[in-house]
Scaffold this active site. Structure first.
Site, PDB file in Angstrom:
ATOM      1  N   ASP A  29       1.002  -0.956  -0.023  1.00  0.00           N
ATOM      2  CA  ASP A  29       0.039  -0.176  -0.048  1.00  0.00           C
ATOM      3  C   ASP A  29       0.946   1.190  -0.043  1.00  0.00           C
ATOM      4  O   ASP A  29       1.507   1.493   1.021  1.00  0.00           O
ATOM      5  CB  ASP A  29      -0.970  -0.079   1.206  1.00  0.00           C
ATOM      6  CG  ASP A  29      -2.098   1.059   1.106  1.00  0.00           C
ATOM      7  OD1 ASP A  29      -2.044   1.947   0.414  1.00  0.00           O
ATOM      8  OD2 ASP A  29      -2.980   0.678   2.028  1.00  0.00           O
ATOM      9  N   ASP A  30       0.750   2.063  -0.970  1.00  0.00           N
ATOM     10  CA  ASP A  30       1.722   3.441  -1.128  1.00  0.00           C
ATOM     11  C   ASP A  30       2.947   3.297  -1.490  1.00  0.00           C
ATOM     12  O   ASP A  30       3.884   4.015  -1.176  1.00  0.00           O
ATOM     13  CB  ASP A  30       1.471   4.236  -0.056  1.00  0.00           C
ATOM     14  CG  ASP A  30       0.028   4.785   0.330  1.00  0.00           C
ATOM     15  OD1 ASP A  30      -0.902   4.445  -0.650  1.00  0.00           O
ATOM     16  OD2 ASP A  30      -0.532   5.462   1.033  1.00  0.00           O
ATOM     17  N   CYS A  77      -6.304   3.855  -3.367  1.00  0.00           N
ATOM     18  CA  CYS A  77      -6.529   2.760  -2.859  1.00  0.00           C
ATOM     19  C   CYS A  77      -7.641   1.973  -3.507  1.00  0.00           C
ATOM     20  O   CYS A  77      -7.644   0.986  -3.999  1.00  0.00           O
ATOM     21  CB  CYS A  77      -6.623   2.654  -1.358  1.00  0.00           C
ATOM     22  SG  CYS A  77      -5.129   3.172  -0.583  1.00  0.00           S
ATOM     23  N   ARG A 120      -7.785  -1.325  -6.029  1.00  0.00           N
ATOM     24  CA  ARG A 120      -8.012  -2.787  -5.745  1.00  0.00           C
ATOM     25  C   ARG A 120      -9.100  -3.197  -6.437  1.00  0.00           C
ATOM     26  O   ARG A 120      -9.349  -4.187  -6.776  1.00  0.00           O
ATOM     27  CB  ARG A 120      -8.142  -2.677  -4.038  1.00  0.00           C
ATOM     28  CG  ARG A 120      -6.869  -2.409  -3.440  1.00  0.00           C
ATOM     29  CD  ARG A 120      -7.064  -1.845  -1.897  1.00  0.00           C
ATOM     30  NE  ARG A 120      -5.909  -1.330  -1.607  1.00  0.00           N
ATOM     31  CZ  ARG A 120      -4.820  -1.935  -1.077  1.00  0.00           C
ATOM     32  NH1 ARG A 120      -4.758  -3.375  -0.667  1.00  0.00           N
ATOM     33  NH2 ARG A 120      -3.733  -1.558  -0.553  1.00  0.00           N
ATOM     34  N   LYS A 153      -5.170  -5.883   3.724  1.00  0.00           N
ATOM     35  CA  LYS A 153      -6.056  -4.848   3.586  1.00  0.00           C
ATOM     36  C   LYS A 153      -7.078  -5.357   2.462  1.00  0.00           C
ATOM     37  O   LYS A 153      -6.731  -5.713   1.331  1.00  0.00           O
ATOM     38  CB  LYS A 153      -5.334  -3.507   3.210  1.00  0.00           C
ATOM     39  CG  LYS A 153      -6.315  -2.440   2.951  1.00  0.00           C
ATOM     40  CD  LYS A 153      -5.416  -1.262   2.581  1.00  0.00           C
ATOM     41  CE  LYS A 153      -6.144  -0.155   2.230  1.00  0.00           C
ATOM     42  NZ  LYS A 153      -5.402   1.272   1.945  1.00  0.00           N
ATOM     43  N   HIS A 171     -10.372  -3.103   1.519  1.00  0.00           N
ATOM     44  CA  HIS A 171     -10.740  -1.619   1.286  1.00  0.00           C
ATOM     45  C   HIS A 171     -11.719  -1.710  -0.118  1.00  0.00           C
ATOM     46  O   HIS A 171     -11.842  -0.832  -0.915  1.00  0.00           O
ATOM     47  CB  HIS A 171      -9.600  -0.916   0.931  1.00  0.00           C
ATOM     48  CG  HIS A 171      -9.811   0.628   1.188  1.00  0.00           C
ATOM     49  ND1 HIS A 171      -8.750   1.478   1.016  1.00  0.00           N
ATOM     50  CD2 HIS A 171     -10.902   1.294   1.542  1.00  0.00           C
ATOM     51  CE1 HIS A 171      -9.290   2.619   1.464  1.00  0.00           C
ATOM     52  NE2 HIS A 171     -10.742   2.620   1.632  1.00  0.00           N
ATOM     53  N   SER A 198      -8.387   1.207   5.090  1.00  0.00           N
ATOM     54  CA  SER A 198      -7.040   1.859   5.219  1.00  0.00           C
ATOM     55  C   SER A 198      -6.641   1.945   6.894  1.00  0.00           C
ATOM     56  O   SER A 198      -7.660   2.174   7.738  1.00  0.00           O
ATOM     57  CB  SER A 198      -6.734   3.164   4.726  1.00  0.00           C
ATOM     58  OG  SER A 198      -6.965   3.153   3.402  1.00  0.00           O
ATOM     59  N   HIS A 245       1.633   2.344   3.750  1.00  0.00           N
ATOM     60  CA  HIS A 245       0.457   3.429   4.029  1.00  0.00           C
ATOM     61  C   HIS A 245       0.688   3.813   5.558  1.00  0.00           C
ATOM     62  O   HIS A 245       0.893   2.971   6.372  1.00  0.00           O
ATOM     63  CB  HIS A 245      -0.745   3.096   3.674  1.00  0.00           C
ATOM     64  CG  HIS A 245      -1.869   3.862   3.902  1.00  0.00           C
ATOM     65  ND1 HIS A 245      -2.414   4.631   4.908  1.00  0.00           N
ATOM     66  CD2 HIS A 245      -2.865   4.200   2.991  1.00  0.00           C
ATOM     67  CE1 HIS A 245      -3.273   5.290   4.726  1.00  0.00           C
ATOM     68  NE2 HIS A 245      -3.525   5.216   3.374  1.00  0.00           N
ATOM     69  N   ASP A 293      -0.322  -0.763  -4.741  1.00  0.00           N
ATOM     70  CA  ASP A 293      -1.563  -0.388  -5.386  1.00  0.00           C
ATOM     71  C   ASP A 293      -1.733   1.012  -5.938  1.00  0.00           C
ATOM     72  O   ASP A 293      -2.644   1.306  -6.842  1.00  0.00           O
ATOM     73  CB  ASP A 293      -2.579  -0.365  -4.020  1.00  0.00           C
ATOM     74  CG  ASP A 293      -2.340   0.468  -3.058  1.00  0.00           C
ATOM     75  OD1 ASP A 293      -1.086   0.874  -2.896  1.00  0.00           O
ATOM     76  OD2 ASP A 293      -3.161   1.108  -2.237  1.00  0.00           O
ATOM     77  N   ASN A 294      -0.746   1.773  -5.635  1.00  0.00           N
ATOM     78  CA  ASN A 294      -0.246   3.101  -6.329  1.00  0.00           C
ATOM     79  C   ASN A 294       0.927   3.810  -5.832  1.00  0.00           C
ATOM     80  O   ASN A 294       1.554   2.847  -4.948  1.00  0.00           O
ATOM     81  CB  ASN A 294      -1.609   4.010  -5.872  1.00  0.00           C
ATOM     82  CG  ASN A 294      -1.795   4.178  -4.403  1.00  0.00           C
ATOM     83  OD1 ASN A 294      -2.683   3.748  -3.903  1.00  0.00           O
ATOM     84  ND2 ASN A 294      -0.883   4.686  -3.707  1.00  0.00           N
ATOM     85  N   LYS A 307       1.298   9.300  -5.386  1.00  0.00           N
ATOM     86  CA  LYS A 307      -0.145   8.966  -5.156  1.00  0.00           C
ATOM     87  C   LYS A 307      -1.201   9.920  -5.484  1.00  0.00           C
ATOM     88  O   LYS A 307      -0.846  11.019  -4.961  1.00  0.00           O
ATOM     89  CB  LYS A 307      -0.199   8.399  -3.629  1.00  0.00           C
ATOM     90  CG  LYS A 307      -1.628   8.018  -3.170  1.00  0.00           C
ATOM     91  CD  LYS A 307      -1.558   7.666  -1.739  1.00  0.00           C
ATOM     92  CE  LYS A 307      -2.881   7.357  -1.154  1.00  0.00           C
ATOM     93  NZ  LYS A 307      -3.224   6.784   0.196  1.00  0.00           N
TER      94      LYS A 307
END
Length: 459
Positions: free
Chosen positions: A35-36, A75, A79, A132, A134, A157, A230, A282-283, A303
């Site tokens: 994540d991130d 996010c 996803r 996660k 989300h 998150s 994240h 994811d980003n 992001k």
């Protein structure tokens, strides 16, 4: 002597049958998702002070992709694209007003969508998600409701359910675990609240290893979706202060340790030669968090935005004996996982909907180039940029977290050769008016495929 000959012949035949059976097995799939995480946050992607020996080894033994994209720069829509193989706008999982789902959201991934888990269950796969999700926390939107046999994780998150008073950014930067009341869920039961985020990466890893152990005699799909890097950042005690890169590096190095544990489990159970392992994110990095955000390396942006740093991600594919060591410069996307996994499992794609992904298994096995030549850069419900081949056009630009009124519509659009100029610094639109027209036509054709649906994020 005759008995020995018969024994050797029987042994050879048994070996041949065993080998044939091994070839006929459906492969296990382990998808490790961060994540991130930024394009430049791993050692093998050029970071000078974050040590990632396990991921570096996977990249050296497998494939490192250099133009691999998340399906969105934040996010929830990212996803949704991964899980369905379809752009988030097609399922109502993108919004200008609420860019992701929140604990008070009433929507989530619609039941009409077919998840990767539901698809692979058609082929007899055991399916599990650890980490996660989300994509909705209400009963009809949970992983269990979308085909996963097992779920252990935080439903959204790790910075949500904030109970500490004060301004958001400073609170998150100076965070303690008790500032956030996020729940930890097993299947459909809440087992801890607030989740102890100092131990969450370690516990995700332990659960992943257990899942592998429990399903080693059947084909399985394991989606290990880490909650970090994240913010807020919480390394475990063993990793706190370990990295030269500060707390962000501590967290990434613990995720690298986690990858090593998963690989060790596969090898211990003799599953490594029949398992595809993928690592990506994811980003891009959340740059507004400064030292607590990551790095996109030489790429522009992060992001939330549609410059390369917002959506281009590190991506490593590893499968001993099947994937040969190489660097792949062709385009790939998390949208491609659904059709690729379906092909590997021998399951036909549903023919009642449009998919935005491609089967990239040929590129993985060295049988050709990636079939993907075009990437659409969605920001929420609108295409801001398009890449085709070496060129990328920006129709709209906006700072990653600026409001809608701050966006700039470019006429003529900006054009970059991102093979020559991955940092998107030199606008070459004046030299290639014919390409601008081609991109405009490409975008109009794509827009005609997008049908209005109920927006899930605004419920």
């Amino acid at each position: 002597m005759k008995n020995i000959k018969y024994f050797l012949l029987a042994l050879l035949l048994a070996s041949g049958i065993s080998g044939f059976a091994q070839k006929g097995k459906k492969p296990n799939i382990v998808l490790i998702f961060c994540d991130d995480l930024g394009y430049g946050d791993l050692g093998v992607y050029g970071h000078p002070t974050i040590a990632t020996p396990n991921l570096d080894r996977l990249a050296f033994e497998g494939q490192k992709w250099t133009s691999f994209y998340a399906s969105a720069p934040v996010c929830t829509p990212s996803r949704a694209g991964l899980v369905t193989g379809r752009l988030a706008v097609r399922s109502g999982m993108a919004s200008e007003n609420r860019r992701v789902l929140f604990p008070d959201s009433g929507g989530g991934l619609p039941q009409e969508e077919i998840s990767i888990a539901r698809q692979l269950k058609k082929g007899g796969y055991a399916t599990g998600i650890i980490g996660k999700w989300h994509l909705g926390h209400l009963p009809e939107h949970t992983p269990i409701a979308h085909g996963f046999d097992y779920y252990f994780g935080i439903p959204y998150s790790n910075d949500m359910d904030r109970i500490k008073d004060g301004e958001y950014f400073s609170t998150v930067k100076e965070a303690e675990p008790e500032y956030f009341n996020v729940p930890l869920i097993r299947n459909t039961e809440e087992i801890e609240r607030p989740a102890n985020q100092r131990t969450i990466t370690k516990r995700y890893t332990e659960e992943a290893v257990k899942f592998i152990e429990n399903h080693k005699k059947e084909p399985f799909f394991l989606y290990l979706a880490h909650s970090m890097p994240h913010v807020p950042l919480f390394p475990s005690e063993e990793f706190e202060g370990k990295s030269s890169r500060g707390v962000y590096g501590d967290v990434v190095e613990e995720i690298d340790w986690s990858v090593g544990e998963v690989i060790r489990s596969l090898k211990k159970n003799r599953l490594d030669e029949n398992t595809l392992v993928i690592f990506t994110s994811d980003n891009g990095p959340w740059l507004i968090f400064e030292e607590q955000g990551g790095s996109a390396g030489l790429l522009k942006g992060g992001k939330g935005g549609t410059y390369e740093g917002g959506m281009r991600e590190p991506a490593i594919f590893w499968w001993p004996g099947k994937i040969q060591p190489s660097v792949v410069q062709g385009q790939g996307s998390t949208l491609d996982f659904f059709p690729t996994f379906s092909a590997l499992a021998g399951i036909a794609l549903p023919d009642d909907r449009l998919y935005d992904g491609f089967d990239i298994s040929g590129a993985l096995f060295g049988k050709g180039k990636s079939p993907r030549d075009v990437t659409f850069y969605y920001r929420d419900e609108e295409v801001y940029a398009v890449r085709k081949g070496d060129y990328k056009v920006h129709f709209i630009t906006r700072e990653a977290y600026a409001r809608n009124k701050d966006k700039t519509i470019h006429n003529p659009p900006l054009l970059f050769n991102i093979s020559h100029d991955p940092s998107e610094r030199v606008n070459v639109a004046a030299k290639h008016p014919e390409l601008i027209a081609e991109f405009e036509s490409l975008l109009e054709k794509h827009k005609r495929t997008v049908k209005p649906v109920e927006n899930q994020l605004e419920k």
